[in-house]
Design a protein around this motif. Structure first.
Motif, PDB file in Angstrom:
ATOM      1  N   GLU A 111      14.522  27.109  48.553  1.00 38.53           N
ATOM      2  CA  GLU A 111      13.954  26.238  48.682  1.00 38.53           C
ATOM      3  C   GLU A 111      13.697  26.065  50.497  1.00 38.53           C
ATOM      4  OE1 GLU A 111      16.599  24.430  44.931  1.00 38.53           O
ATOM      5  OE2 GLU A 111      16.932  23.205  47.102  1.00 38.53           O
ATOM      6  N   LYS A 112      12.877  24.601  50.829  1.00 38.67           N
ATOM      7  CA  LYS A 112      12.318  24.766  51.478  1.00 38.67           C
ATOM      8  C   LYS A 112      11.777  22.982  52.144  1.00 38.67           C
ATOM      9  CE  LYS A 112       9.790  29.217  52.641  1.00 38.67           C
ATOM     10  NZ  LYS A 112       8.358  30.075  52.951  1.00 38.67           N
ATOM     11  N   PHE A 113      12.427  22.562  50.994  1.00 35.70           N
ATOM     12  CA  PHE A 113      12.196  21.174  51.121  1.00 35.70           C
ATOM     13  C   PHE A 113      13.898  20.121  50.984  1.00 35.70           C
ATOM     14  CE2 PHE A 113      11.896  16.497  49.678  1.00 35.70           C
ATOM     15  CZ  PHE A 113      11.309  16.655  50.591  1.00 35.70           C
ATOM     16  N   LEU A 114      13.673  19.704  51.467  1.00 36.15           N
ATOM     17  CA  LEU A 114      15.414  18.675  51.718  1.00 36.15           C
ATOM     18  C   LEU A 114      15.259  17.588  51.739  1.00 36.15           C
ATOM     19  CD1 LEU A 114      18.476  18.609  50.197  1.00 36.15           C
ATOM     20  CD2 LEU A 114      19.191  19.126  52.628  1.00 36.15           C
ATOM     21  N   SER A 115      15.397  16.324  50.999  1.00 36.88           N
ATOM     22  CA  SER A 115      15.269  14.626  52.161  1.00 36.88           C
ATOM     23  C   SER A 115      16.023  14.362  52.994  1.00 36.88           C
ATOM     24  CB  SER A 115      15.190  13.890  50.400  1.00 36.88           C
ATOM     25  OG  SER A 115      15.560  12.506  51.086  1.00 36.88           O
ATOM     26  N   GLU A 116      15.532  14.263  54.223  1.00 34.90           N
ATOM     27  CA  GLU A 116      16.430  14.012  55.047  1.00 34.90           C
ATOM     28  C   GLU A 116      17.182  12.915  54.893  1.00 34.90           C
ATOM     29  OE1 GLU A 116      14.592  13.034  59.093  1.00 34.90           O
ATOM     30  OE2 GLU A 116      13.086  13.822  57.643  1.00 34.90           O
ATOM     31  N   CYS A 117      17.790  12.300  53.764  1.00 39.98           N
ATOM     32  CA  CYS A 117      18.625  11.008  53.493  1.00 39.98           C
ATOM     33  C   CYS A 117      19.781  12.632  53.053  1.00 39.98           C
ATOM     34  CB  CYS A 117      18.230  10.061  52.125  1.00 39.98           C
ATOM     35  SG  CYS A 117      17.936  11.041  50.799  1.00 39.98           S
ATOM     36  N   ALA A 118      19.880  13.222  52.522  1.00 40.50           N
ATOM     37  CA  ALA A 118      21.047  13.880  52.445  1.00 40.50           C
ATOM     38  C   ALA A 118      21.792  14.197  53.856  1.00 40.50           C
ATOM     39  CB  ALA A 118      20.532  15.454  52.494  1.00 40.50           C
ATOM     40  N   VAL A 119      21.789  14.411  54.802  1.00 40.19           N
ATOM     41  CA  VAL A 119      22.139  13.414  55.877  1.00 40.19           C
ATOM     42  C   VAL A 119      22.314  12.084  56.670  1.00 40.19           C
ATOM     43  CG1 VAL A 119      22.484  14.190  58.144  1.00 40.19           C
ATOM     44  CG2 VAL A 119      21.938  16.183  57.244  1.00 40.19           C
ATOM     45  N   TRP A 120      20.889  11.658  56.949  1.00 44.18           N
ATOM     46  CA  TRP A 120      21.372   9.816  56.714  1.00 44.18           C
ATOM     47  C   TRP A 120      22.447   9.749  56.211  1.00 44.18           C
ATOM     48  CZ3 TRP A 120      20.170  12.748  60.053  1.00 44.18           C
ATOM     49  CH2 TRP A 120      17.839  12.991  60.765  1.00 44.18           C
ATOM     50  N   ASP A 121      22.143   9.801  54.877  1.00 45.13           N
ATOM     51  CA  ASP A 121      23.521   8.694  53.992  1.00 45.13           C
ATOM     52  C   ASP A 121      24.702   8.775  54.174  1.00 45.13           C
ATOM     53  OD1 ASP A 121      20.978   7.530  52.516  1.00 45.13           O
ATOM     54  OD2 ASP A 121      21.047   8.801  50.954  1.00 45.13           O
ATOM     55  N   ARG A 122      25.004  11.016  54.196  1.00 46.62           N
ATOM     56  CA  ARG A 122      26.504  11.099  54.427  1.00 46.62           C
ATOM     57  C   ARG A 122      26.982  10.364  55.513  1.00 46.62           C
ATOM     58  NH1 ARG A 122      29.977  11.747  51.792  1.00 46.62           N
ATOM     59  NH2 ARG A 122      29.248  12.549  50.814  1.00 46.62           N
ATOM     60  N   ILE A 123      26.926  10.039  56.835  1.00 52.99           N
ATOM     61  CA  ILE A 123      26.591   9.669  57.997  1.00 52.99           C
ATOM     62  C   ILE A 123      27.115   8.169  57.474  1.00 52.99           C
ATOM     63  CG2 ILE A 123      25.566   8.824  59.746  1.00 52.99           C
ATOM     64  CD1 ILE A 123      24.180  11.782  60.837  1.00 52.99           C
ATOM     65  N   GLY A 124      26.604   8.167  57.309  1.00 51.08           N
ATOM     66  CA  GLY A 124      26.392   6.370  56.215  1.00 51.08           C
ATOM     67  C   GLY A 124      27.539   5.641  55.622  1.00 51.08           C
ATOM     68  N   MET A 125      27.758   6.563  54.654  1.00 47.68           N
ATOM     69  CA  MET A 125      29.304   6.839  53.769  1.00 47.68           C
ATOM     70  C   MET A 125      30.136   7.161  54.892  1.00 47.68           C
ATOM     71  SD  MET A 125      27.675   9.205  51.247  1.00 47.68           S
ATOM     72  CE  MET A 125      28.862   9.195  50.176  1.00 47.68           C
ATOM     73  N   ASP A 126      30.075   7.793  56.032  1.00 48.67           N
ATOM     74  CA  ASP A 126      31.632   8.008  56.769  1.00 48.67           C
ATOM     75  C   ASP A 126      32.098   6.563  57.816  1.00 48.67           C
ATOM     76  OD1 ASP A 126      32.079  10.374  55.280  1.00 48.67           O
ATOM     77  OD2 ASP A 126      31.480  11.675  56.882  1.00 48.67           O
TER      78      ASP A 126
END
Length: 290
Positions: free
Chosen positions: A176-191
């Motif tokens: 897979e060559k696409f992943l939404s950046e919210c995969a990381v931005w949301d996790r940072i916010g969740m922490d």
């Protein structure tokens, strides 16, 4: 050096010059430009080598096999030499005072360890703001998952602390060559890490028809990454938003050839919750048609 301008790129030699020219126009020069070439076959390498020789700021270029923007970021973030990173796409460019604004904002928030960075807005080449910003406020402190409630709608120009980004690499799924950046931005916010969001523009952007995010099949072609993002969003969204996400995921899964059992298993939900989500979507569609 205060800032690493990080650019993942793939066959964008025809647009990179606009970004380079905007870096040359910056009055504040305390930055480096780090380019991660995600397997380009055009003249990107030659351009970057030429700019590296003529620029009065540091230009560093690295090539990798094509694997998608998120893999390019996973390669680039550990290579960054500055304490803050601004990720800008290769078909966008900086406003003339962007680095100056970033330095000013960073100096205001550095004492708070829960502040992950700062953000400005994006504008079109005609000067129109992308998305929305609560215009009555000089700045807004909010996590990425609080953005919609804070009136921060649409893409923004986020500048993150390098040490925080290194703690949150992008998940990678084979093939897979696409992943939404919210995969990381949301996790940072969740922490519990927040950004300070400002209304000033840092970036001029253009959404190109040949960009991967415009692909109609990006969720189907990158299904495991899409599943990861939806599951993460289900952890913090409201009950109504959860239903909308489940209905959306169900639609994508059916297009992929899956069934109800596959949806329930992947999202760890009951058949009853899936049926409720489908019913809620039908009701919403019915009333929105008037």
């Amino acid at each position: 050096m205060i800032l690493t301008v990080l650019t993942p790129t793939y066959n964008r030699g025809n647009t990179l010059a606009n970004l380079y020219d905007s870096l040359c126009r910056q009055q504040e020069r305390d930055f480096e430009w780090l380019i991660i070439d995600d397997g380009s076959t055009d003249h990107t390498k030659e351009l970057c080598e030429k700019w590296g020789q003529e620029a009065d700021f540091q230009v560093r270029y690295f090539w990798q096999e094509n694997g998608g923007k998120h893999r390019a970021l996973n390669k680039g973030i550990p290579l960054a030499q500055a304490p803050f990173i601004y990720i800008i796409d290769s078909d966008d460019y900086l406003t003339d005072n962007a680095v100056e604004l970033i330095r000013l904002w960073i100096n205001k928030v550095k004492p708070n360890p829960k502040c992950a960075g700062v953000s400005g807005t994006r504008i079109s080449k005609h000067g129109q703001i992308i998305g929305q910003y609560p215009t009555e406020k000089a700045y807004v402190d909010a996590t990425n998952i609080q953005r919609s409630r804070a009136g921060l709608v649409g893409d923004k120009a986020e500048v993150y602390r390098t040490d925080i980004l290194r703690k949150y690499p992008f998940p990678e799924f084979e093939g897979e060559k696409f992943l939404s950046e919210c995969a990381v931005w949301d996790r940072i916010g969740m922490d519990g890490y927040y950004l300070r969001w400002y209304p000033d523009a840092l970036c001029v952007c253009e959404y190109r028809d040949d960009g991967l995010t415009r692909s109609e099949n990006k969720e189907i072609d990158n299904y495991r990454g899409y599943t990861f993002v939806i599951n993460q969003q289900l952890e913090y969204e409201s009950k109504l938003k959860r239903l909308a996400l489940i209905a959306q995921y169900n639609q994508i899964t059916k297009k992929k050839g899956g069934n109800d059992q596959m949806v329930c298993r992947n999202l760890k939900i009951t058949r009853w919750e899936l049926r409720l989500a489908i019913f809620a979507k039908k009701i919403h569609h019915f009333f929105s048609s008037f």
